[in-house]
Design a protein around this motif. Structure first.
Motif, PDB file in Angstrom:
ATOM      1  N   ILE A   1       0.839  -1.198   0.000  1.00 43.60           N
ATOM      2  CA  ILE A   1       0.000   0.000   0.000  1.00 43.60           C
ATOM      3  C   ILE A   1       0.872   1.246   0.000  1.00 43.60           C
ATOM      4  N   ILE A   2       0.481   2.233  -0.798  1.00 38.65           N
ATOM      5  CA  ILE A   2       1.173   3.517  -0.762  1.00 38.65           C
ATOM      6  C   ILE A   2       0.174   4.625  -0.428  1.00 38.65           C
ATOM      7  N   ILE A   3       0.707   5.719   0.094  1.00 38.33           N
ATOM      8  CA  ILE A   3      -0.101   6.899   0.393  1.00 38.33           C
ATOM      9  C   ILE A   3      -0.223   7.740  -0.875  1.00 38.33           C
ATOM     10  N   THR A   4      -1.456   8.094  -1.244  1.00 39.28           N
ATOM     11  CA  THR A   4      -1.667   8.864  -2.475  1.00 39.28           C
ATOM     12  C   THR A   4      -2.221  10.267  -2.229  1.00 39.28           C
ATOM     13  N   ALA A   5      -2.562  10.568  -0.986  1.00 42.03           N
ATOM     14  CA  ALA A   5      -3.023  11.918  -0.655  1.00 42.03           C
ATOM     15  C   ALA A   5      -2.911  12.108   0.845  1.00 42.03           C
TER      16      ALA A   5
ATOM     17  N   TRP B   1       5.188  12.045   2.948  1.00 47.17           N
ATOM     18  CA  TRP B   1       4.323  10.869   3.006  1.00 47.17           C
ATOM     19  C   TRP B   1       3.768  10.491   1.640  1.00 47.17           C
ATOM     20  N   LEU B   2       3.745  11.420   0.718  1.00 48.63           N
ATOM     21  CA  LEU B   2       3.171  11.131  -0.598  1.00 48.63           C
ATOM     22  C   LEU B   2       4.010  10.098  -1.342  1.00 48.63           C
ATOM     23  N   GLY B   3       3.372   9.015  -1.743  1.00 48.40           N
ATOM     24  CA  GLY B   3       4.063   7.946  -2.446  1.00 48.40           C
ATOM     25  C   GLY B   3       4.764   6.964  -1.529  1.00 48.40           C
ATOM     26  N   ARG B   4       4.667   7.192  -0.218  1.00 47.27           N
ATOM     27  CA  ARG B   4       5.370   6.324   0.728  1.00 47.27           C
ATOM     28  C   ARG B   4       4.680   4.970   0.860  1.00 47.27           C
ATOM     29  N   LYS B   5       5.482   3.912   0.844  1.00 45.17           N
ATOM     30  CA  LYS B   5       4.965   2.565   1.061  1.00 45.17           C
ATOM     31  C   LYS B   5       4.771   2.353   2.559  1.00 45.17           C
ATOM     32  N   ILE B   6       3.639   1.766   2.925  1.00 44.53           N
ATOM     33  CA  ILE B   6       3.339   1.542   4.335  1.00 44.53           C
ATOM     34  C   ILE B   6       3.946   0.227   4.813  1.00 44.53           C
ATOM     35  N   ASP B   7       4.818   0.340   5.807  1.00 43.81           N
ATOM     36  CA  ASP B   7       5.401  -0.828   6.461  1.00 43.81           C
ATOM     37  C   ASP B   7       5.213  -0.655   7.969  1.00 43.81           C
TER      38      ASP B   7
ATOM     39  N   TYR C   1      -0.544  12.422  -4.653  1.00 44.08           N
ATOM     40  CA  TYR C   1       0.481  11.699  -5.398  1.00 44.08           C
ATOM     41  C   TYR C   1      -0.209  11.129  -6.624  1.00 44.08           C
ATOM     42  N   LEU C   2       0.070  11.708  -7.768  1.00 44.55           N
ATOM     43  CA  LEU C   2      -0.628  11.349  -8.994  1.00 44.55           C
ATOM     44  C   LEU C   2       0.205  10.362  -9.811  1.00 44.55           C
TER      45      LEU C   2
END
Length: 231
Positions: A140-144, A154-160, A215-216
């Motif tokens: 999962i990544i953060i898109t907004a 945080w934009l585009g960051r992968k959640i770990d 994050y587009l």
């Protein structure tokens, strides 16, 4: 039961679908609203077009509907979309966690159409929820982001696990919902057990304005899971 799943591309809708499939239900259709405005009350906006790629990877037919995203009027648009599977399914699945606004309105629409409304994640413990997402290999990544404590990084960051710990700490300080259901952030699922391949981002850009941003994803492709270069 035969079910249609409302999906936005984010973690909640995809994990709800995944949960119902694990319980033995058949997901026969995916339903996605395409809002024309970024501040829709009910529906995700960033990267929703990429749900078509997710649908292909899950091999489930997708039906889309457009909405201008105006409060209450968009509910009529949603009803029109769900009505397209009336007679084909027994109910609809949503990724509602704690939002009464979202759940009550979908429950009402489903009842009008003679369908059951399933929300398998309703009232889930949010820390446990993140553990389940990671244990089940959801990428999962953060898109907004739109909350104090969440900056452009945080934009585009992968959640770990580390990202989840940070979200919990930010929540303690700024009282945000650690699952982002209050609009604090939005997500996109790049991979999960339901996908035959994974989604790899080729090109993306950050659009930051004031205290919020998106994050587009401008270009993405599907690749065999073992060959992905996305880290």
């Amino acid at each position: 039961m035969k079910l249609a799943a409302l999906i936005s591309g984010g973690k909640d809708s995809i994990f709800a679908l995944y949960t119902m499939k694990k319980q033995g239900h058949e997901i026969t259709h995916l339903l996605t609203m395409m809002p024309e405005r970024e501040d829709s009350y009910m529906f995700h906006h960033p990267n929703v077009h990429l749900t078509a790629m997710q649908a292909e990877l899950m091999n489930i037919p997708q039906i889309t509907g457009k909405t201008k995203g105006e409060k209450e009027k968009e509910l009529k648009d949603l009803q029109n979309l769900i009505s397209k599977v009336k007679g084909k399914v027994d109910g609809v699945v949503t990724g509602a966690l704690y939002s009464n606004y979202q759940k009550e309105r979908i429950d009402t629409i489903a009842k009008k159409l003679g369908l059951k409304s399933e929300a398998p994640l309703w009232n889930i413990d949010l820390v446990k929820y993140w553990e389940l997402l990671l244990e089940n290999k959801f990428e999962i990544i953060i898109t907004a982001v739109a909350a104090e404590g969440l900056d452009e990084k945080w934009l585009g960051r992968k959640i770990d696990k580390n990202a989840v710990k940070e979200l919990i700490e930010i929540s303690k300080k700024n009282k945000i919902n650690i699952a982002g259901e209050g609009g604090e952030f939005e997500t996109f699922v790049l991979d999960c057990p339901l996908f035959s391949k994974k989604i790899e981002i080729v090109e993306a850009r950050k659009d930051w304005k004031g205290n919020s941003g998106v994050y587009l994803i401008e270009c993405a492709r599907t690749v065999p899971k073992q060959e992905s270069i996305y880290k």
